[in-house]
Design an enzyme around this catalytic site. Structure first.
Site, PDB file in Angstrom:
ATOM      1  N   TYR A  55      16.852   4.091   2.749  1.00 50.46           N
ATOM      2  CA  TYR A  55      17.768   3.218   2.488  1.00 50.46           C
ATOM      3  C   TYR A  55      18.814   5.005   2.032  1.00 50.46           C
ATOM      4  O   TYR A  55      20.251   3.762   2.944  1.00 50.46           O
ATOM      5  CB  TYR A  55      17.827   2.038   2.060  1.00 50.46           C
ATOM      6  CG  TYR A  55      17.291   1.320   2.634  1.00 50.46           C
ATOM      7  CD1 TYR A  55      16.787   1.248   3.288  1.00 50.46           C
ATOM      8  CD2 TYR A  55      17.345  -0.070   2.209  1.00 50.46           C
ATOM      9  CE1 TYR A  55      15.342   0.379   4.137  1.00 50.46           C
ATOM     10  CE2 TYR A  55      16.347  -1.270   2.475  1.00 50.46           C
ATOM     11  CZ  TYR A  55      15.520  -1.202   3.924  1.00 50.46           C
ATOM     12  OH  TYR A  55      15.235  -1.521   4.082  1.00 50.46           O
ATOM     13  N   ASP A  94      10.715 -10.090   0.872  1.00 48.65           N
ATOM     14  CA  ASP A  94      10.481 -11.851   1.613  1.00 48.65           C
ATOM     15  C   ASP A  94       9.868 -12.003   2.223  1.00 48.65           C
ATOM     16  O   ASP A  94       9.189 -13.550   2.471  1.00 48.65           O
ATOM     17  CB  ASP A  94      10.992 -11.041   2.993  1.00 48.65           C
ATOM     18  CG  ASP A  94      12.539 -10.930   2.795  1.00 48.65           C
ATOM     19  OD1 ASP A  94      13.207 -11.709   2.248  1.00 48.65           O
ATOM     20  OD2 ASP A  94      13.612 -10.663   3.896  1.00 48.65           O
ATOM     21  N   ASP A 108       0.036  -1.387   3.672  1.00 53.31           N
ATOM     22  CA  ASP A 108      -0.422  -2.423   5.412  1.00 53.31           C
ATOM     23  C   ASP A 108      -2.124  -4.092   4.720  1.00 53.31           C
ATOM     24  O   ASP A 108      -1.102  -4.838   4.807  1.00 53.31           O
ATOM     25  CB  ASP A 108      -1.008  -1.779   6.155  1.00 53.31           C
ATOM     26  CG  ASP A 108      -1.650  -0.865   5.711  1.00 53.31           C
ATOM     27  OD1 ASP A 108      -1.277  -0.292   4.853  1.00 53.31           O
ATOM     28  OD2 ASP A 108      -2.454   0.506   6.692  1.00 53.31           O
ATOM     29  N   ASP A 149      11.557  -4.276   0.485  1.00 50.64           N
ATOM     30  CA  ASP A 149      12.084  -4.826   1.191  1.00 50.64           C
ATOM     31  C   ASP A 149      11.281  -6.001   1.571  1.00 50.64           C
ATOM     32  O   ASP A 149      11.555  -7.333   1.934  1.00 50.64           O
ATOM     33  CB  ASP A 149      12.949  -3.842   2.134  1.00 50.64           C
ATOM     34  CG  ASP A 149      14.119  -4.631   2.722  1.00 50.64           C
ATOM     35  OD1 ASP A 149      14.943  -6.148   1.798  1.00 50.64           O
ATOM     36  OD2 ASP A 149      15.483  -3.860   3.607  1.00 50.64           O
ATOM     37  N   LYS A 207       1.883   4.339   0.692  1.00 58.11           N
ATOM     38  CA  LYS A 207       0.993   4.697   2.051  1.00 58.11           C
ATOM     39  C   LYS A 207       0.564   6.160   1.658  1.00 58.11           C
ATOM     40  O   LYS A 207       1.175   6.887   2.114  1.00 58.11           O
ATOM     41  CB  LYS A 207       2.610   4.589   3.128  1.00 58.11           C
ATOM     42  CG  LYS A 207       1.137   4.799   4.417  1.00 58.11           C
ATOM     43  CD  LYS A 207       0.509   3.570   4.626  1.00 58.11           C
ATOM     44  CE  LYS A 207       0.439   4.020   6.667  1.00 58.11           C
ATOM     45  NZ  LYS A 207      -0.993   2.466   6.466  1.00 58.11           N
TER      46      LYS A 207
END
Ligand code: NAD
Length: 353
Positions: free
Chosen positions: A142, A248, A220, A244, A188
């Site tokens: 970001y 959620d 994943d 992020d 990852k």
């Protein structure tokens, strides 16, 4: 009497409605536990753009920097969606987090027994879920430079330094010490060099916390395990983008988005805010659930002001309100005895303090 200065940013949409209720509850606990909260109200987001032409005016940032904590509602709305990127409400939020050095986002995801049926997962899967997601907040994709969008291609940069990883890993291990002593670092590493560095640095930090177990999980797989067996997790440590998304997901298994608080901290001043956005679809109707913001007030008391008793009192009052059957519209389908407006829910919780 101890006095704390709180920079209050109500923001857009339901922001003003939910923050008013958090203040009602904070006033009740401060009165009971003998300290004073002095509020400095400032604009940020779309409402700030309308007045100052900037989503984060200098005076707001200055007030935040000179406060003990920032209590924040939410920002954003369709009205400001087509502004240039640096004028959009979200830019104000990213900038204030960065300016305050709030590099750690803590999001507890807890199941309330009374609302167990609000989860889309089966009750036997979610009962007793108690997860803390520790998300890196000021680095990674970001913020990474360079970044560019052209007509035919675009790119972003994911970059992390050892120091950035070290400081957030410490926060995760410290938190785990006070919980079930398990850290699961999500990455990852089979594809990304940044993830490989995260593994090396986190393994080093782990050596200082022999009582805490550390494991690694690909993102994943973590996304899958969160819905398969969420009870498996205690503290999830992860970088900005993965955090992020996973935070959620973790919160949604708990039911309503209107229940969950967050703390963004690490620098001199932390930001305490609900995990949800400004919910323009229900703004001004008096039906928003203020509990996430009220519980963010509790996190503020605990982490920023060291007022643990007052923080716990808020959390207990919320539990009591729910167990007595008070519900806002979003959770009204679950064992409701009385459906409340936003303001009524705030008053019930303040009254239970
Ligand atoms: P949202 O979280 O605002 O709303 C998603 C859904 O949840 C909506 O149906 C909304 O009505 C409901 N909801 C949210 N909070 C609720 C509450 N307290 N009580 C009851 N229901 C609630 O997400 P969105 O609709 O994707 O975004 C709306 C705006 O918020 C956008 O402009 C977005 O950029 C912004 N946003 C801001 C933040 C922030 O300020 N930190 C975070 C996310 C989104």
């Amino acid at each position: 009497m101890k006095t704390y200065k709180i920079c209050v940013i109500k923001g857009d949409g339901i922001g003003p409605e939910i923050v008013d209720e958090a203040i009602k509850v904070l006033d009740a606990v401060s009165h009971k536990f003998g300290f004073e909260l002095e509020y400095d109200h400032r604009l940020m987001g779309g409402c700030a753009y309308d007045v100052f032409g900037e989503p984060l005016p200098d005076e707001t940032l200055e007030s935040a920097l000179n406060s003990h904590a920032v209590l924040f509602g939410a920002i954003g709305g369709a009205k400001w969606d087509n502004l240039p990127r640096d004028k959009r409400p979200e830019s104000g939020l990213l900038k204030i987090r960065k300016s305050l050095g709030a590099f750690a986002n803590l999001r507890p995801a807890v199941i309330y027994d009374e609302l167990i049926n609000a989860s889309t997962l089966k009750s036997e899967v979610v009962r007793d879920v108690d997860i803390l997601v520790v998300r890196e907040l000021t680095g990674g994709l970001y913020f990474g430079q360079p970044r560019e969008k052209k007509d035919e291609s675009a790119f972003n940069t994911m970059i992390y330094t050892k120091a950035e990883i070290e400081r957030i890993a410490k926060i995760a291990f410290e938190a785990a010490l006070k919980r079930n002593k398990k850290v699961c670092m999500v990455d990852k590493a089979n594809v990304l060099e940044t993830s490989q560095l995260w593994r090396e640095v986190t393994s080093q930090v782990a050596k200082n916390y022999p009582d805490v177990s550390l494991e690694f999980m690909y993102v994943d797989n973590a996304a899958m395990q969160l819905v398969r067996n969420p009870r498996y997790f205690d503290v999830i440590l992860t970088e900005n983008l993965f955090g992020d998304i996973l935070s959620d997901e973790a919160s949604m298994i708990c039911g309503s988005i209107g229940l969950l608080p967050s703390a963004s901290m690490g620098g001199k001043v932390g930001i305490y805010e609900p995990i949800h956005g400004s919910a323009p679809d229900i703004a001004g109707q008096g039906i928003a659930n203020p509990i996430a913001t009220i519980l963010s007030g509790a996190l503020m008391l605990r982490y920023a002001l060291n007022e643990e008793e007052a923080a716990s009192a808020i959390e207990e009052a919320v539990k009591k309100a729910l167990s007595e059957g008070y519900r806002t519209k979003d959770i009204s389908a679950y064992d409701a005895k009385e459906i409340c407006t936003t303001a009524e829910m705030g008053s019930v919780i303040a009254g239970l303090i």
